[in-house]
Write a protein that holds these residues in place. Structure first.
Motif, mmCIF file in Angstrom:
data_model
loop_
_atom_site.group_PDB
_atom_site.id
_atom_site.type_symbol
_atom_site.label_atom_id
_atom_site.label_comp_id
_atom_site.label_asym_id
_atom_site.label_seq_id
_atom_site.Cartn_x
_atom_site.Cartn_y
_atom_site.Cartn_z
ATOM 1 N N LEU A 107 0.855 -1.179 0.000
ATOM 2 C CA LEU A 107 0.000 0.000 0.000
ATOM 3 C C LEU A 107 0.894 1.233 0.000
ATOM 4 N N VAL A 108 0.828 2.004 -1.056
ATOM 5 C CA VAL A 108 1.575 3.249 -1.151
ATOM 6 C C VAL A 108 0.629 4.353 -0.718
ATOM 7 N N THR A 109 0.987 5.074 0.341
ATOM 8 C CA THR A 109 0.104 6.113 0.840
ATOM 9 C C THR A 109 0.900 7.186 1.561
ATOM 10 N N ASN A 110 0.315 8.351 1.629
ATOM 11 C CA ASN A 110 0.900 9.401 2.452
ATOM 12 C C ASN A 110 0.022 9.649 3.673
ATOM 13 N N ASN A 111 -0.886 8.718 3.957
ATOM 14 C CA ASN A 111 -1.765 8.830 5.112
ATOM 15 C C ASN A 111 -1.293 7.846 6.187
ATOM 16 N N PRO A 112 -0.584 8.338 7.197
ATOM 17 C CA PRO A 112 -0.023 7.438 8.208
ATOM 18 C C PRO A 112 -1.078 6.713 9.029
ATOM 19 N N ARG A 113 -2.223 7.310 9.230
ATOM 20 C CA ARG A 113 -3.273 6.631 10.003
ATOM 21 C C ARG A 113 -3.758 5.383 9.271
ATOM 22 N N TYR A 114 -4.031 5.524 7.976
ATOM 23 C CA TYR A 114 -4.461 4.368 7.199
ATOM 24 C C TYR A 114 -3.341 3.342 7.093
ATOM 25 N N ALA A 115 -2.133 3.813 6.898
ATOM 26 C CA ALA A 115 -0.999 2.889 6.800
ATOM 27 C C ALA A 115 -0.888 2.059 8.073
ATOM 28 N N HIS A 116 -1.021 2.707 9.217
ATOM 29 C CA HIS A 116 -0.884 1.990 10.485
ATOM 30 C C HIS A 116 -2.062 1.042 10.712
ATOM 31 N N LEU A 117 -3.246 1.390 10.227
ATOM 32 C CA LEU A 117 -4.412 0.521 10.391
ATOM 33 C C LEU A 117 -4.269 -0.790 9.623
ATOM 34 N N VAL A 118 -3.697 -0.741 8.439
ATOM 35 C CA VAL A 118 -3.652 -1.941 7.598
ATOM 36 C C VAL A 118 -2.264 -2.548 7.457
ATOM 37 N N GLY A 119 -1.226 -1.827 7.866
ATOM 38 C CA GLY A 119 0.129 -2.298 7.613
ATOM 39 C C GLY A 119 0.758 -3.083 8.745
ATOM 40 N N ASP A 120 1.695 -3.933 8.368
ATOM 41 C CA ASP A 120 2.521 -4.668 9.330
ATOM 42 C C ASP A 120 3.925 -4.087 9.370
ATOM 43 N N ARG A 121 4.396 -3.631 8.197
ATOM 44 C CA ARG A 121 5.735 -3.060 8.067
ATOM 45 C C ARG A 121 5.637 -1.766 7.278
ATOM 46 N N PHE A 122 6.531 -0.844 7.584
ATOM 47 C CA PHE A 122 6.479 0.479 6.964
ATOM 48 C C PHE A 122 7.859 0.852 6.443
ATOM 49 N N LEU A 123 7.901 1.262 5.188
ATOM 50 C CA LEU A 123 9.122 1.743 4.563
ATOM 51 C C LEU A 123 8.905 3.223 4.291
ATOM 52 N N LEU A 124 9.694 4.049 4.961
ATOM 53 C CA LEU A 124 9.572 5.497 4.789
ATOM 54 C C LEU A 124 10.646 5.962 3.818
ATOM 55 N N LEU A 125 10.238 6.769 2.852
ATOM 56 C CA LEU A 125 11.167 7.321 1.873
ATOM 57 C C LEU A 125 11.250 8.824 2.041
ATOM 58 N N ALA A 126 12.443 9.353 1.864
ATOM 59 C CA ALA A 126 12.646 10.803 1.886
ATOM 60 C C ALA A 126 13.638 11.145 0.787
ATOM 61 N N HIS A 127 13.215 11.948 -0.154
ATOM 62 C CA HIS A 127 14.065 12.378 -1.266
ATOM 63 C C HIS A 127 14.661 11.187 -2.011
ATOM 64 N N GLY A 128 13.856 10.142 -2.195
ATOM 65 C CA GLY A 128 14.285 8.983 -2.963
ATOM 66 C C GLY A 128 15.148 7.987 -2.214
ATOM 67 N N SER A 129 15.380 8.205 -0.937
ATOM 68 C CA SER A 129 16.198 7.291 -0.141
ATOM 69 C C SER A 129 15.374 6.722 1.007
ATOM 70 N N VAL A 130 15.782 5.562 1.472
ATOM 71 C CA VAL A 130 15.101 4.940 2.599
ATOM 72 C C VAL A 130 15.403 5.739 3.866
ATOM 73 N N ALA A 131 14.338 6.228 4.499
ATOM 74 C CA ALA A 131 14.490 7.019 5.722
ATOM 75 C C ALA A 131 14.122 6.206 6.953
ATOM 76 N N GLY A 132 13.478 5.089 6.756
ATOM 77 C CA GLY A 132 13.109 4.255 7.887
ATOM 78 C C GLY A 132 12.471 2.959 7.423
ATOM 79 N N LEU A 133 12.744 1.890 8.155
ATOM 80 C CA LEU A 133 12.133 0.596 7.920
ATOM 81 C C LEU A 133 11.649 0.115 9.280
#
Length: 171
Positions: A107-133
């Motif tokens: 699920l590609v989204t910019n809505n963290p509430r929805y991401a947290h409701l349905v997600g198990d793992r989160f990959l955060l990107l910032a300026h094309g680089s991985v900012a968090g896993l």
């Protein structure tokens, strides 16, 4: 096209033997109703045009089709952007249903509430680089929102808006 025709497009069920094989419309209708119910869309007339479905139900139709025909992965990019809250709820239920039934869901989204409701793992990107896993255990919805919004920048903005709100409330 009707909902059931849209659902089966190119893979319609048939009955009989060749050369007398014909389309099994009843099976197509029943299968469509069952598949849509699995993703939360009920009280559906399979003969109504698919174009009359609301946006959330149209996306749920695509998810139901993928599940029915054995997809192993589902990639959904910003699916909730054009939807009402009710439509978003229906769509997110379909996504959770797909995940529960064994599909890998991206699920590609910019809505963290929805991401947290349905997600198990989160990959955060910032300026094309991985900012968090992160995993669900690593972060709650508020932390995920803060991280997605730029961390300390979001905290500063929240404080500034809270101060402005209290100043306006005093008037």
């Amino acid at each position: 096209m009707s909902i059931w025709r849209n659902f089966f497009l190119g893979a319609e069920p048939t009955r009989g033997v060749w050369p007398l094989r014909r389309l099994d419309v009843e099976q197509a209708r029943e299968t469509t109703i069952r598949a849509m119910a699995r993703v939360g869309v009920t009280r559906l007339d399979p003969d109504q045009p698919a174009s009359t479905l609301r946006a959330g139900a149209r996306q749920s139709l695509a998810i139901a089709r993928a599940m029915h025909f054995g997809a192993r992965a589902l990639i959904v990019d910003e699916p909730t952007a054009p939807l009402t809250v009710n439509q978003q709820t229906l769509l997110l239920q379909a996504i959770v249903s797909a995940r529960t039934q064994g599909l890998a869901v991206l699920l590609v989204t910019n809505n963290p509430r929805y991401a947290h409701l349905v997600g198990d793992r989160f990959l955060l990107l910032a300026h094309g680089s991985v900012a968090g896993l992160l995993t669900r255990d690593d972060v709650d919805a508020s932390d995920l929102m803060r991280l997605m919004a730029g961390g300390e920048e979001f905290s500063a903005l929240t404080e500034a808006l809270t101060a402005l709100h209290s100043e306006l409330g005093d008037r």
